[in-house]
Design a protein around this motif. Structure first.
Motif, mmCIF file in Angstrom:
data_model
loop_
_atom_site.group_PDB
_atom_site.id
_atom_site.type_symbol
_atom_site.label_atom_id
_atom_site.label_comp_id
_atom_site.label_asym_id
_atom_site.label_seq_id
_atom_site.Cartn_x
_atom_site.Cartn_y
_atom_site.Cartn_z
ATOM 1 N N GLU A 266 0.834 -1.210 0.000
ATOM 2 C CA GLU A 266 0.000 0.000 0.000
ATOM 3 C C GLU A 266 0.867 1.259 0.000
ATOM 4 O O GLU A 266 0.559 2.227 -0.695
ATOM 5 C CB GLU A 266 -0.942 -0.011 1.198
ATOM 6 C CG GLU A 266 -2.074 -1.011 1.044
ATOM 7 C CD GLU A 266 -2.929 -1.166 2.290
ATOM 8 O OE1 GLU A 266 -2.661 -0.467 3.307
ATOM 9 O OE2 GLU A 266 -3.866 -1.974 2.259
ATOM 10 N N LYS A 267 1.962 1.227 0.776
ATOM 11 C CA LYS A 267 2.888 2.366 0.825
ATOM 12 C C LYS A 267 3.535 2.583 -0.552
ATOM 13 O O LYS A 267 3.653 3.710 -1.029
ATOM 14 C CB LYS A 267 3.959 2.123 1.881
ATOM 15 C CG LYS A 267 4.893 3.285 2.095
ATOM 16 C CD LYS A 267 5.883 2.981 3.207
ATOM 17 C CE LYS A 267 6.884 4.119 3.349
ATOM 18 N NZ LYS A 267 7.912 3.795 4.345
ATOM 19 N N ALA B 187 3.303 5.790 -3.204
ATOM 20 C CA ALA B 187 4.516 6.434 -3.714
ATOM 21 C C ALA B 187 4.540 6.442 -5.244
ATOM 22 O O ALA B 187 5.102 7.357 -5.843
ATOM 23 C CB ALA B 187 5.753 5.732 -3.173
ATOM 24 N N CYS B 188 3.940 5.441 -5.855
ATOM 25 C CA CYS B 188 3.992 5.311 -7.315
ATOM 26 C C CYS B 188 2.702 5.766 -7.991
ATOM 27 O O CYS B 188 2.506 5.514 -9.185
ATOM 28 C CB CYS B 188 4.297 3.859 -7.688
ATOM 29 S SG CYS B 188 5.869 3.288 -7.053
ATOM 30 N N CYS C 260 9.098 1.686 -10.288
ATOM 31 C CA CYS C 260 8.848 2.397 -9.041
ATOM 32 C C CYS C 260 8.406 1.429 -7.942
ATOM 33 O O CYS C 260 8.919 1.476 -6.815
ATOM 34 C CB CYS C 260 7.795 3.489 -9.259
ATOM 35 S SG CYS C 260 7.363 4.399 -7.764
ATOM 36 N N MET C 261 7.478 0.545 -8.273
ATOM 37 C CA MET C 261 6.987 -0.429 -7.283
ATOM 38 C C MET C 261 8.113 -1.348 -6.823
ATOM 39 O O MET C 261 8.233 -1.628 -5.630
ATOM 40 C CB MET C 261 5.831 -1.257 -7.877
ATOM 41 C CG MET C 261 4.544 -0.502 -8.078
ATOM 42 S SD MET C 261 3.749 0.008 -6.551
ATOM 43 C CE MET C 261 3.150 -1.571 -5.945
ATOM 44 N N ARG C 262 8.922 -1.796 -7.760
ATOM 45 C CA ARG C 262 10.048 -2.666 -7.388
ATOM 46 C C ARG C 262 10.992 -1.944 -6.447
ATOM 47 O O ARG C 262 11.388 -2.481 -5.405
ATOM 48 C CB ARG C 262 10.803 -3.121 -8.635
ATOM 49 C CG ARG C 262 11.993 -4.023 -8.315
ATOM 50 C CD ARG C 262 12.855 -4.284 -9.535
ATOM 51 N NE ARG C 262 13.219 -3.089 -10.278
ATOM 52 C CZ ARG C 262 14.163 -2.213 -9.883
ATOM 53 N NH1 ARG C 262 14.804 -2.379 -8.757
ATOM 54 N NH2 ARG C 262 14.451 -1.174 -10.624
ATOM 55 N N GLN C 263 11.348 -0.722 -6.780
ATOM 56 C CA GLN C 263 12.271 0.042 -5.942
ATOM 57 C C GLN C 263 11.689 0.279 -4.552
ATOM 58 O O GLN C 263 12.384 0.127 -3.545
ATOM 59 C CB GLN C 263 12.610 1.376 -6.600
ATOM 60 C CG GLN C 263 13.509 1.241 -7.803
ATOM 61 C CD GLN C 263 13.709 2.560 -8.546
ATOM 62 O OE1 GLN C 263 13.022 3.538 -8.300
ATOM 63 N NE2 GLN C 263 14.648 2.559 -9.478
ATOM 64 N N GLU C 264 10.424 0.657 -4.486
ATOM 65 C CA GLU C 264 9.779 0.921 -3.199
ATOM 66 C C GLU C 264 9.685 -0.343 -2.349
ATOM 67 O O GLU C 264 9.953 -0.313 -1.151
ATOM 68 C CB GLU C 264 8.383 1.514 -3.404
ATOM 69 C CG GLU C 264 8.382 2.921 -3.920
ATOM 70 C CD GLU C 264 8.945 3.921 -2.924
ATOM 71 O OE1 GLU C 264 8.716 3.784 -1.700
ATOM 72 O OE2 GLU C 264 9.631 4.852 -3.380
#
Length: 136
Positions: free
Chosen positions: A66-67, A71-72, A83-87
């Motif tokens: 969810e976070k 962020a993405c 973005c999701m992978r990095q987060e």
């Protein structure tokens, strides 16, 4: 062809068209309660060795997801995937190892997609799944 014969075929053609249209109406995405219903968990924690720890891990993963989603927000396609992978990796215990596993899986997926190129949609999806199972 005589007018009588053409008139006899018209109801058959009309029935076939109505049948085709009615089957397409059932192929739509779910709406109402079915669309809002939460997805089933992929893994049932009641079957785990330590159900309480399993539920805690799932809750942490859901919160991290969810976070990352927040962020993405607003990004699409490849940019969103990255973005999701990095987060998600930034929130893991071992960010570097997470990045390495993600890169390895991305390479395996690219290889599977290339191997299944040119197949019809349904067959291609199953082919990619099979290739990914073989890559493990």
């Amino acid at each position: 062809m005589t007018p009588e014969r053409t008139a006899m075929k018209l109801p058959s053609i009309l029935a076939a068209c109505l049948l085709a249209a009615s089957t397409l109406s059932f192929a739509q995405a779910p709406s109402g309660d079915a669309a809002k219903a939460p997805r089933k968990a992929r893994f049932d924690c009641s079957q785990a060795k330590d159900p309480k720890a399993c539920e805690e891990r799932q809750a942490k993963l859901k919160a991290a997801h969810e976070k990352a989603n927040k962020a993405c927000e607003g990004k699409q396609g490849t940019e969103r995937h990255e973005c999701m992978r990095q987060e998600m990796c930034a929130q893991s215990k071992d960010p570097k190892g997470c990045e390495e596993r993600a890169a390895k899986m991305k390479a395996a997926l690219d290889k599977a997609r290339k191997a299944c190129e040119g197949k019809p949609q349904g067959e291609r999806r199953e082919c990619v799944r099979q290739e990914m199972r073989n890559a493990k």
